[in-house]
Motif scaffolding. Structure first.
Motif, short mmCIF file in Angstrom:
data_model
loop_
_atom_site.label_atom_id
_atom_site.label_comp_id
_atom_site.label_asym_id
_atom_site.label_seq_id
_atom_site.Cartn_x
_atom_site.Cartn_y
_atom_site.Cartn_z
N GLY A 46 5.95 -53.08 -28.58
CA GLY A 46 5.99 -53.17 -30.04
C GLY A 46 6.49 -51.86 -30.62
O GLY A 46 6.45 -50.83 -29.96
N PRO A 47 6.97 -51.89 -31.86
CA PRO A 47 7.48 -50.66 -32.47
C PRO A 47 6.37 -49.63 -32.65
O PRO A 47 5.19 -49.99 -32.65
CB PRO A 47 7.99 -51.12 -33.85
CG PRO A 47 7.98 -52.60 -33.82
CD PRO A 47 7.04 -53.03 -32.76
N ASN A 48 6.75 -48.37 -32.80
CA ASN A 48 5.75 -47.35 -33.12
C ASN A 48 5.04 -47.75 -34.41
O ASN A 48 5.68 -48.20 -35.36
CB ASN A 48 6.43 -45.98 -33.32
CG ASN A 48 6.73 -45.31 -31.98
OD1 ASN A 48 6.06 -45.57 -30.99
ND2 ASN A 48 7.73 -44.45 -31.97
N SER B 136 6.86 -47.91 -24.30
CA SER B 136 7.99 -47.95 -25.24
C SER B 136 9.25 -48.40 -24.51
O SER B 136 10.28 -48.61 -25.14
CB SER B 136 8.25 -46.55 -25.82
OG SER B 136 7.15 -46.11 -26.54
N LEU B 137 9.16 -48.48 -23.17
CA LEU B 137 10.34 -48.87 -22.39
C LEU B 137 10.31 -50.36 -22.13
O LEU B 137 9.42 -50.87 -21.44
CB LEU B 137 10.34 -48.14 -21.04
CG LEU B 137 10.52 -46.64 -21.06
CD1 LEU B 137 10.42 -46.09 -19.65
CD2 LEU B 137 11.87 -46.28 -21.65
N ILE B 138 11.30 -51.05 -22.63
CA ILE B 138 11.33 -52.50 -22.45
C ILE B 138 11.46 -52.85 -20.96
O ILE B 138 10.93 -53.84 -20.50
CB ILE B 138 12.51 -53.13 -23.24
CG1 ILE B 138 12.45 -52.71 -24.72
CG2 ILE B 138 12.53 -54.65 -23.14
CD1 ILE B 138 11.21 -53.10 -25.45
N ARG C 54 12.21 -57.71 -39.01
CA ARG C 54 12.76 -56.39 -38.72
C ARG C 54 14.22 -56.54 -38.36
O ARG C 54 14.63 -57.52 -37.75
CB ARG C 54 12.02 -55.74 -37.55
CG ARG C 54 10.64 -55.29 -37.92
CD ARG C 54 9.99 -54.65 -36.73
NE ARG C 54 10.46 -53.29 -36.54
CZ ARG C 54 9.75 -52.22 -36.86
NH1 ARG C 54 8.56 -52.34 -37.41
NH2 ARG C 54 10.21 -51.00 -36.65
N THR C 55 15.04 -55.54 -38.69
CA THR C 55 16.47 -55.63 -38.40
C THR C 55 16.77 -54.99 -37.07
O THR C 55 16.05 -54.17 -36.60
CB THR C 55 17.28 -54.91 -39.49
OG1 THR C 55 16.77 -53.60 -39.63
CG2 THR C 55 17.22 -55.67 -40.76
N SER D 290 23.89 -54.35 -28.61
CA SER D 290 23.83 -53.26 -29.58
C SER D 290 24.93 -52.24 -29.35
O SER D 290 25.37 -51.56 -30.24
CB SER D 290 22.49 -52.55 -29.47
OG SER D 290 21.46 -53.45 -29.66
N GLU E 228 15.76 -57.10 -23.40
CA GLU E 228 15.87 -56.34 -24.65
C GLU E 228 16.26 -57.25 -25.80
O GLU E 228 15.73 -57.14 -26.91
CB GLU E 228 16.93 -55.23 -24.50
CG GLU E 228 16.38 -53.97 -23.94
CD GLU E 228 17.35 -52.81 -24.07
OE1 GLU E 228 17.21 -51.89 -23.29
OE2 GLU E 228 18.25 -52.83 -24.95
N LEU F 38 11.35 -59.48 -32.84
CA LEU F 38 11.11 -58.60 -33.99
C LEU F 38 11.96 -59.01 -35.19
O LEU F 38 11.52 -58.92 -36.33
CB LEU F 38 11.37 -57.14 -33.62
CG LEU F 38 10.38 -56.54 -32.61
CD1 LEU F 38 10.66 -55.06 -32.41
CD2 LEU F 38 8.94 -56.73 -33.03
N GLN G 246 -2.99 -41.73 -24.79
CA GLN G 246 -1.57 -41.37 -24.97
C GLN G 246 -1.37 -39.86 -24.77
O GLN G 246 -0.43 -39.44 -24.12
CB GLN G 246 -1.14 -41.76 -26.39
CG GLN G 246 0.35 -41.84 -26.57
CD GLN G 246 0.71 -42.44 -27.92
OE1 GLN G 246 -0.04 -42.31 -28.89
NE2 GLN G 246 1.84 -43.09 -27.99
N TYR H 43 13.32 -59.27 -26.88
CA TYR H 43 12.41 -58.42 -27.66
C TYR H 43 12.93 -58.25 -29.09
O TYR H 43 12.20 -58.41 -30.06
CB TYR H 43 12.28 -57.07 -26.95
CG TYR H 43 11.52 -56.01 -27.72
CD1 TYR H 43 10.12 -56.02 -27.73
CD2 TYR H 43 12.18 -55.01 -28.42
CE1 TYR H 43 9.42 -55.05 -28.43
CE2 TYR H 43 11.49 -54.04 -29.11
CZ TYR H 43 10.11 -54.06 -29.11
OH TYR H 43 9.41 -53.10 -29.80
N ARG H 44 14.24 -57.94 -29.16
CA ARG H 44 14.83 -57.75 -30.50
C ARG H 44 14.75 -59.03 -31.32
O ARG H 44 14.48 -58.99 -32.52
CB ARG H 44 16.31 -57.35 -30.37
CG ARG H 44 16.53 -55.93 -29.93
CD ARG H 44 18.03 -55.68 -29.76
NE ARG H 44 18.30 -54.63 -28.81
CZ ARG H 44 18.26 -53.34 -29.07
NH1 ARG H 44 17.98 -52.94 -30.29
NH2 ARG H 44 18.53 -52.44 -28.15
#
Lengths: 251, 296
Positions: free
Chosen positions: A30-32, A184-186, A250-251, A223, A238, A245, A75, A241-242
């Motif tokens: 997930g995003p930060n 954070s790594l897909i 989310r863009t 991308s 990826e 979101l 963390q 995942y995108r």
């Protein structure tokens, strides 16, 4: 063993999230700012939820129960630079209540072995690289063989070789324990049995890597236009995942 | 152009952090990779003049940097691996303070601060205390301070660490754009999908490769294999071969194996190496040469 978060809310971060974790590896993406770390903190008994509860095998688990059953890697993890890796782990084992010296030595040796730190066990952690410090963090979570492992960004800062070794280790640990980790790594998701994607404190995807890849195959927009990038499962993961979101605005 | 000649740096116990590093970098985007503890951060710190080499020299556009250190620093921006922020300051105050430390002339300070805030899209948060900023925002603030003096040389130590996919995309696009008229050197453990001018591989303080990423990949051609195995085979495969990406598909694993010869696994097919597989191949080749570890 089944660990469940039921309608968990934490003011400003988690929004009535419910999810269950059984044996195997579950990765949280997930995003930060989406609440991943907060969810882990609730599961590990570090913070109390505003509403909702955590259960283990259907029984409500209070914070001391959670702490007894869970090995937790936060963390950011503080180490005493003047201690060697072995001394550091021995000290944490004492804090975890492993009072018998022989048992402690056994647990420390086992944790050093499982994380590949035996060769540097007598070196001061102050001179360790970030990757090695991360391994000490994982080793302390393994002390006492807890049945549940909660790891916040265990692969952060590791080089690709170390990362692959750690992923393989987590896969093995997942065969006998409940392993829940945030990344954070897909690409880490490839190694998980199940994936939870969070956004704005809520669950927005729950499924297997193959199901996320299937989502990615349906969305092929890349991308970057670098010809070196292969259209492989990582790319599709990826994209999956995108797309999830994106569907959440989310863009 | 920046040129390093025979740079060495010791730990003081006879061991070397860096050994005889010589390289030249021109305008463009350059990626520095290597295992943890290989000396990447030390090399970047030497370039940023935070620490000094025991021997060797660095010239910037033909001039030794120590002959005009102030001039060099005014043309260089650096993002360290761990950056300390004053939590009680807001973004603007922090950037003004950093501009002052970097010697940006007071009459240009406000303009530069405004520009970097725009470039990194942190305007919305600029008046909030840094203590309330997320990891991604902090990383952008770190990058913003590195750009305050509009440097010709930008040195970034792990700029993607801690960023989520979306933020990493944004930062990646940004540093690509910046590299059109600057020398940008960054280290990363995540093989970003960026068009790289030069790839540098550092292992045990020595430079093992410096060149085009296509050449880096070509070397691994024919040594990366895709196999589909049962879950139970995984432990054996892993013990026997060097493996890269794995995908769990029900009760089966689809994984990439790095091997000089075709693995003895039914259905193994040769595939194009990605940067990560090529990296693992180069690393195993180094270990093989130094007698530490072998690949099949």
């Amino acid at each position: 063993m089944l660990v469940s978060a039921e309608d968990i809310s934490v003011c400003g971060t988690l929004n009535k999230i419910s999810c269950s974790f059984s044996y195997g590896n579950t990765i949280i993406l997930g995003p930060n700012g989406s609440g991943k770390t907060n969810l882990l903190q609730v599961l590990a008994g570090v913070i109390a939820p505003t509403t909702g509860q955590v259960t283990i095998d259907g029984n409500m688990a209070d914070r001391p129960t959670l702490r007894r059953n869970i090995g937790y890697l936060p963390q950011t993890f503080g180490l005493y630079p003047q201690l060697t890796a072995q001394e550091m782990l021995d000290y944490i084992a004492i804090l975890k209540g492993i009072n018998d010296q022989k048992a402690r030595e056994h647990h420390v040796a086992s944790a050093l072995e499982r994380t590949g730190l035996v060769a540097v066990a007598k070196r001061k952690v102050g001179v360790f690289s970030r990757g090695m410090k991360q391994k000490v963090g994982i080793a302390q979570a393994l002390l006492g063989n807890p049945p549940i492992l909660i790891l916040d960004e265990p692969t952060a800062g590791l080089d690709p070789e170390e990362r692959n070794k750690l992923r393989a280790m987590l896969m093995e640990l997942g065969q006998e324990s409940v392993v829940v980790w945030v990344s954070s790594l897909i690409s880490d998701a490839n190694y998980a049995d199940r994936i939870l994607i969070m956004e704005q404190g809520a669950n927005c995807f729950w499924g297997t890597p193959s199901e996320l890849v299937d989502r990615g195959i349906r969305c092929s927009k890349a991308s970057y236009s670098n010809p070196l990038v292969q259209n492989d499962c990582l790319e599709q993961l990826e994209q999956g995942y995108r797309s999830i979101l994106c569907s959440r605005g989310r863009t | 152009m920046i040129t390093l000649t025979d740079i060495s740096k010791g730990f003081g116990n006879g061991e070397f952090a860096l050994k005889n590093i010589s390289l030249s970098l021109e305008k463009g985007l350059h990626l520095l990779v290597g295992p943890n503890g290989a000396g990447k951060s030390t090399l970047l710190r030497i370039l940023a003049n935070v620490t000094y080499p025991d021997v060797g020299s660095i010239s910037f556009y033909g001039r030794d940097i120590h002959s005009d250190l102030h001039g060099f620093k005014s043309r260089m921006g650096y993002l360290p691996q761990v950056i300390g922020f004053y939590e009680h300051m807001n973004g603007i105050e922090f950037l003004r303070y950093m501009a002052c430390l970097k010697g940006v002339l007071p009459r240009y300070t406000e303009r530069r601060v405004d520009e970097v805030i725009q470039v990194f899209g942190i305007g919305q948060h600029a008046n909030k205390k840094i203590a309330t900023w997320s990891i991604g925002l902090r990383q952008r603030l770190g990058l913003a301070q590195a750009l305050l003096n509009d440097p010709d040389l930008l040195i970034l130590d792990e700029p993607f660490c801690g960023l989520d996919l979306e933020e990493a995309d944004e930062v990646g696009q940004l540093i690509s754009r910046l590299s059109q008229n600057k020398i940008v050197l960054f280290s990363s453990h995540v093989m970003q999908k960026l068009a790289i001018s030069k790839l540098l591989l550092l292992i045990d303080g020595t430079l093992q490769f410096a060149g085009l990423s296509t050449v880096f990949l070509d070397e691994a051609q024919g040594r990366v294999w895709l196999v589909d195995i049962a879950k139970e085979q995984w432990t054996n495969i892993q013990a026997k071969y060097l493996t890269s990406t794995v995908l769990l598909k029900g009760n089966r694993y689809q994984c990439k194996i790095i091997s000089e010869s075709k693995p003895d696994i039914e259905g193994a097919s040769s595939i194009m190496p990605g940067v990560e597989e090529a990296y693992l191949f180069w690393l195993s080749r180094y270990h093989l040469a130094s007698g530490e570890k072998t690949i099949c």
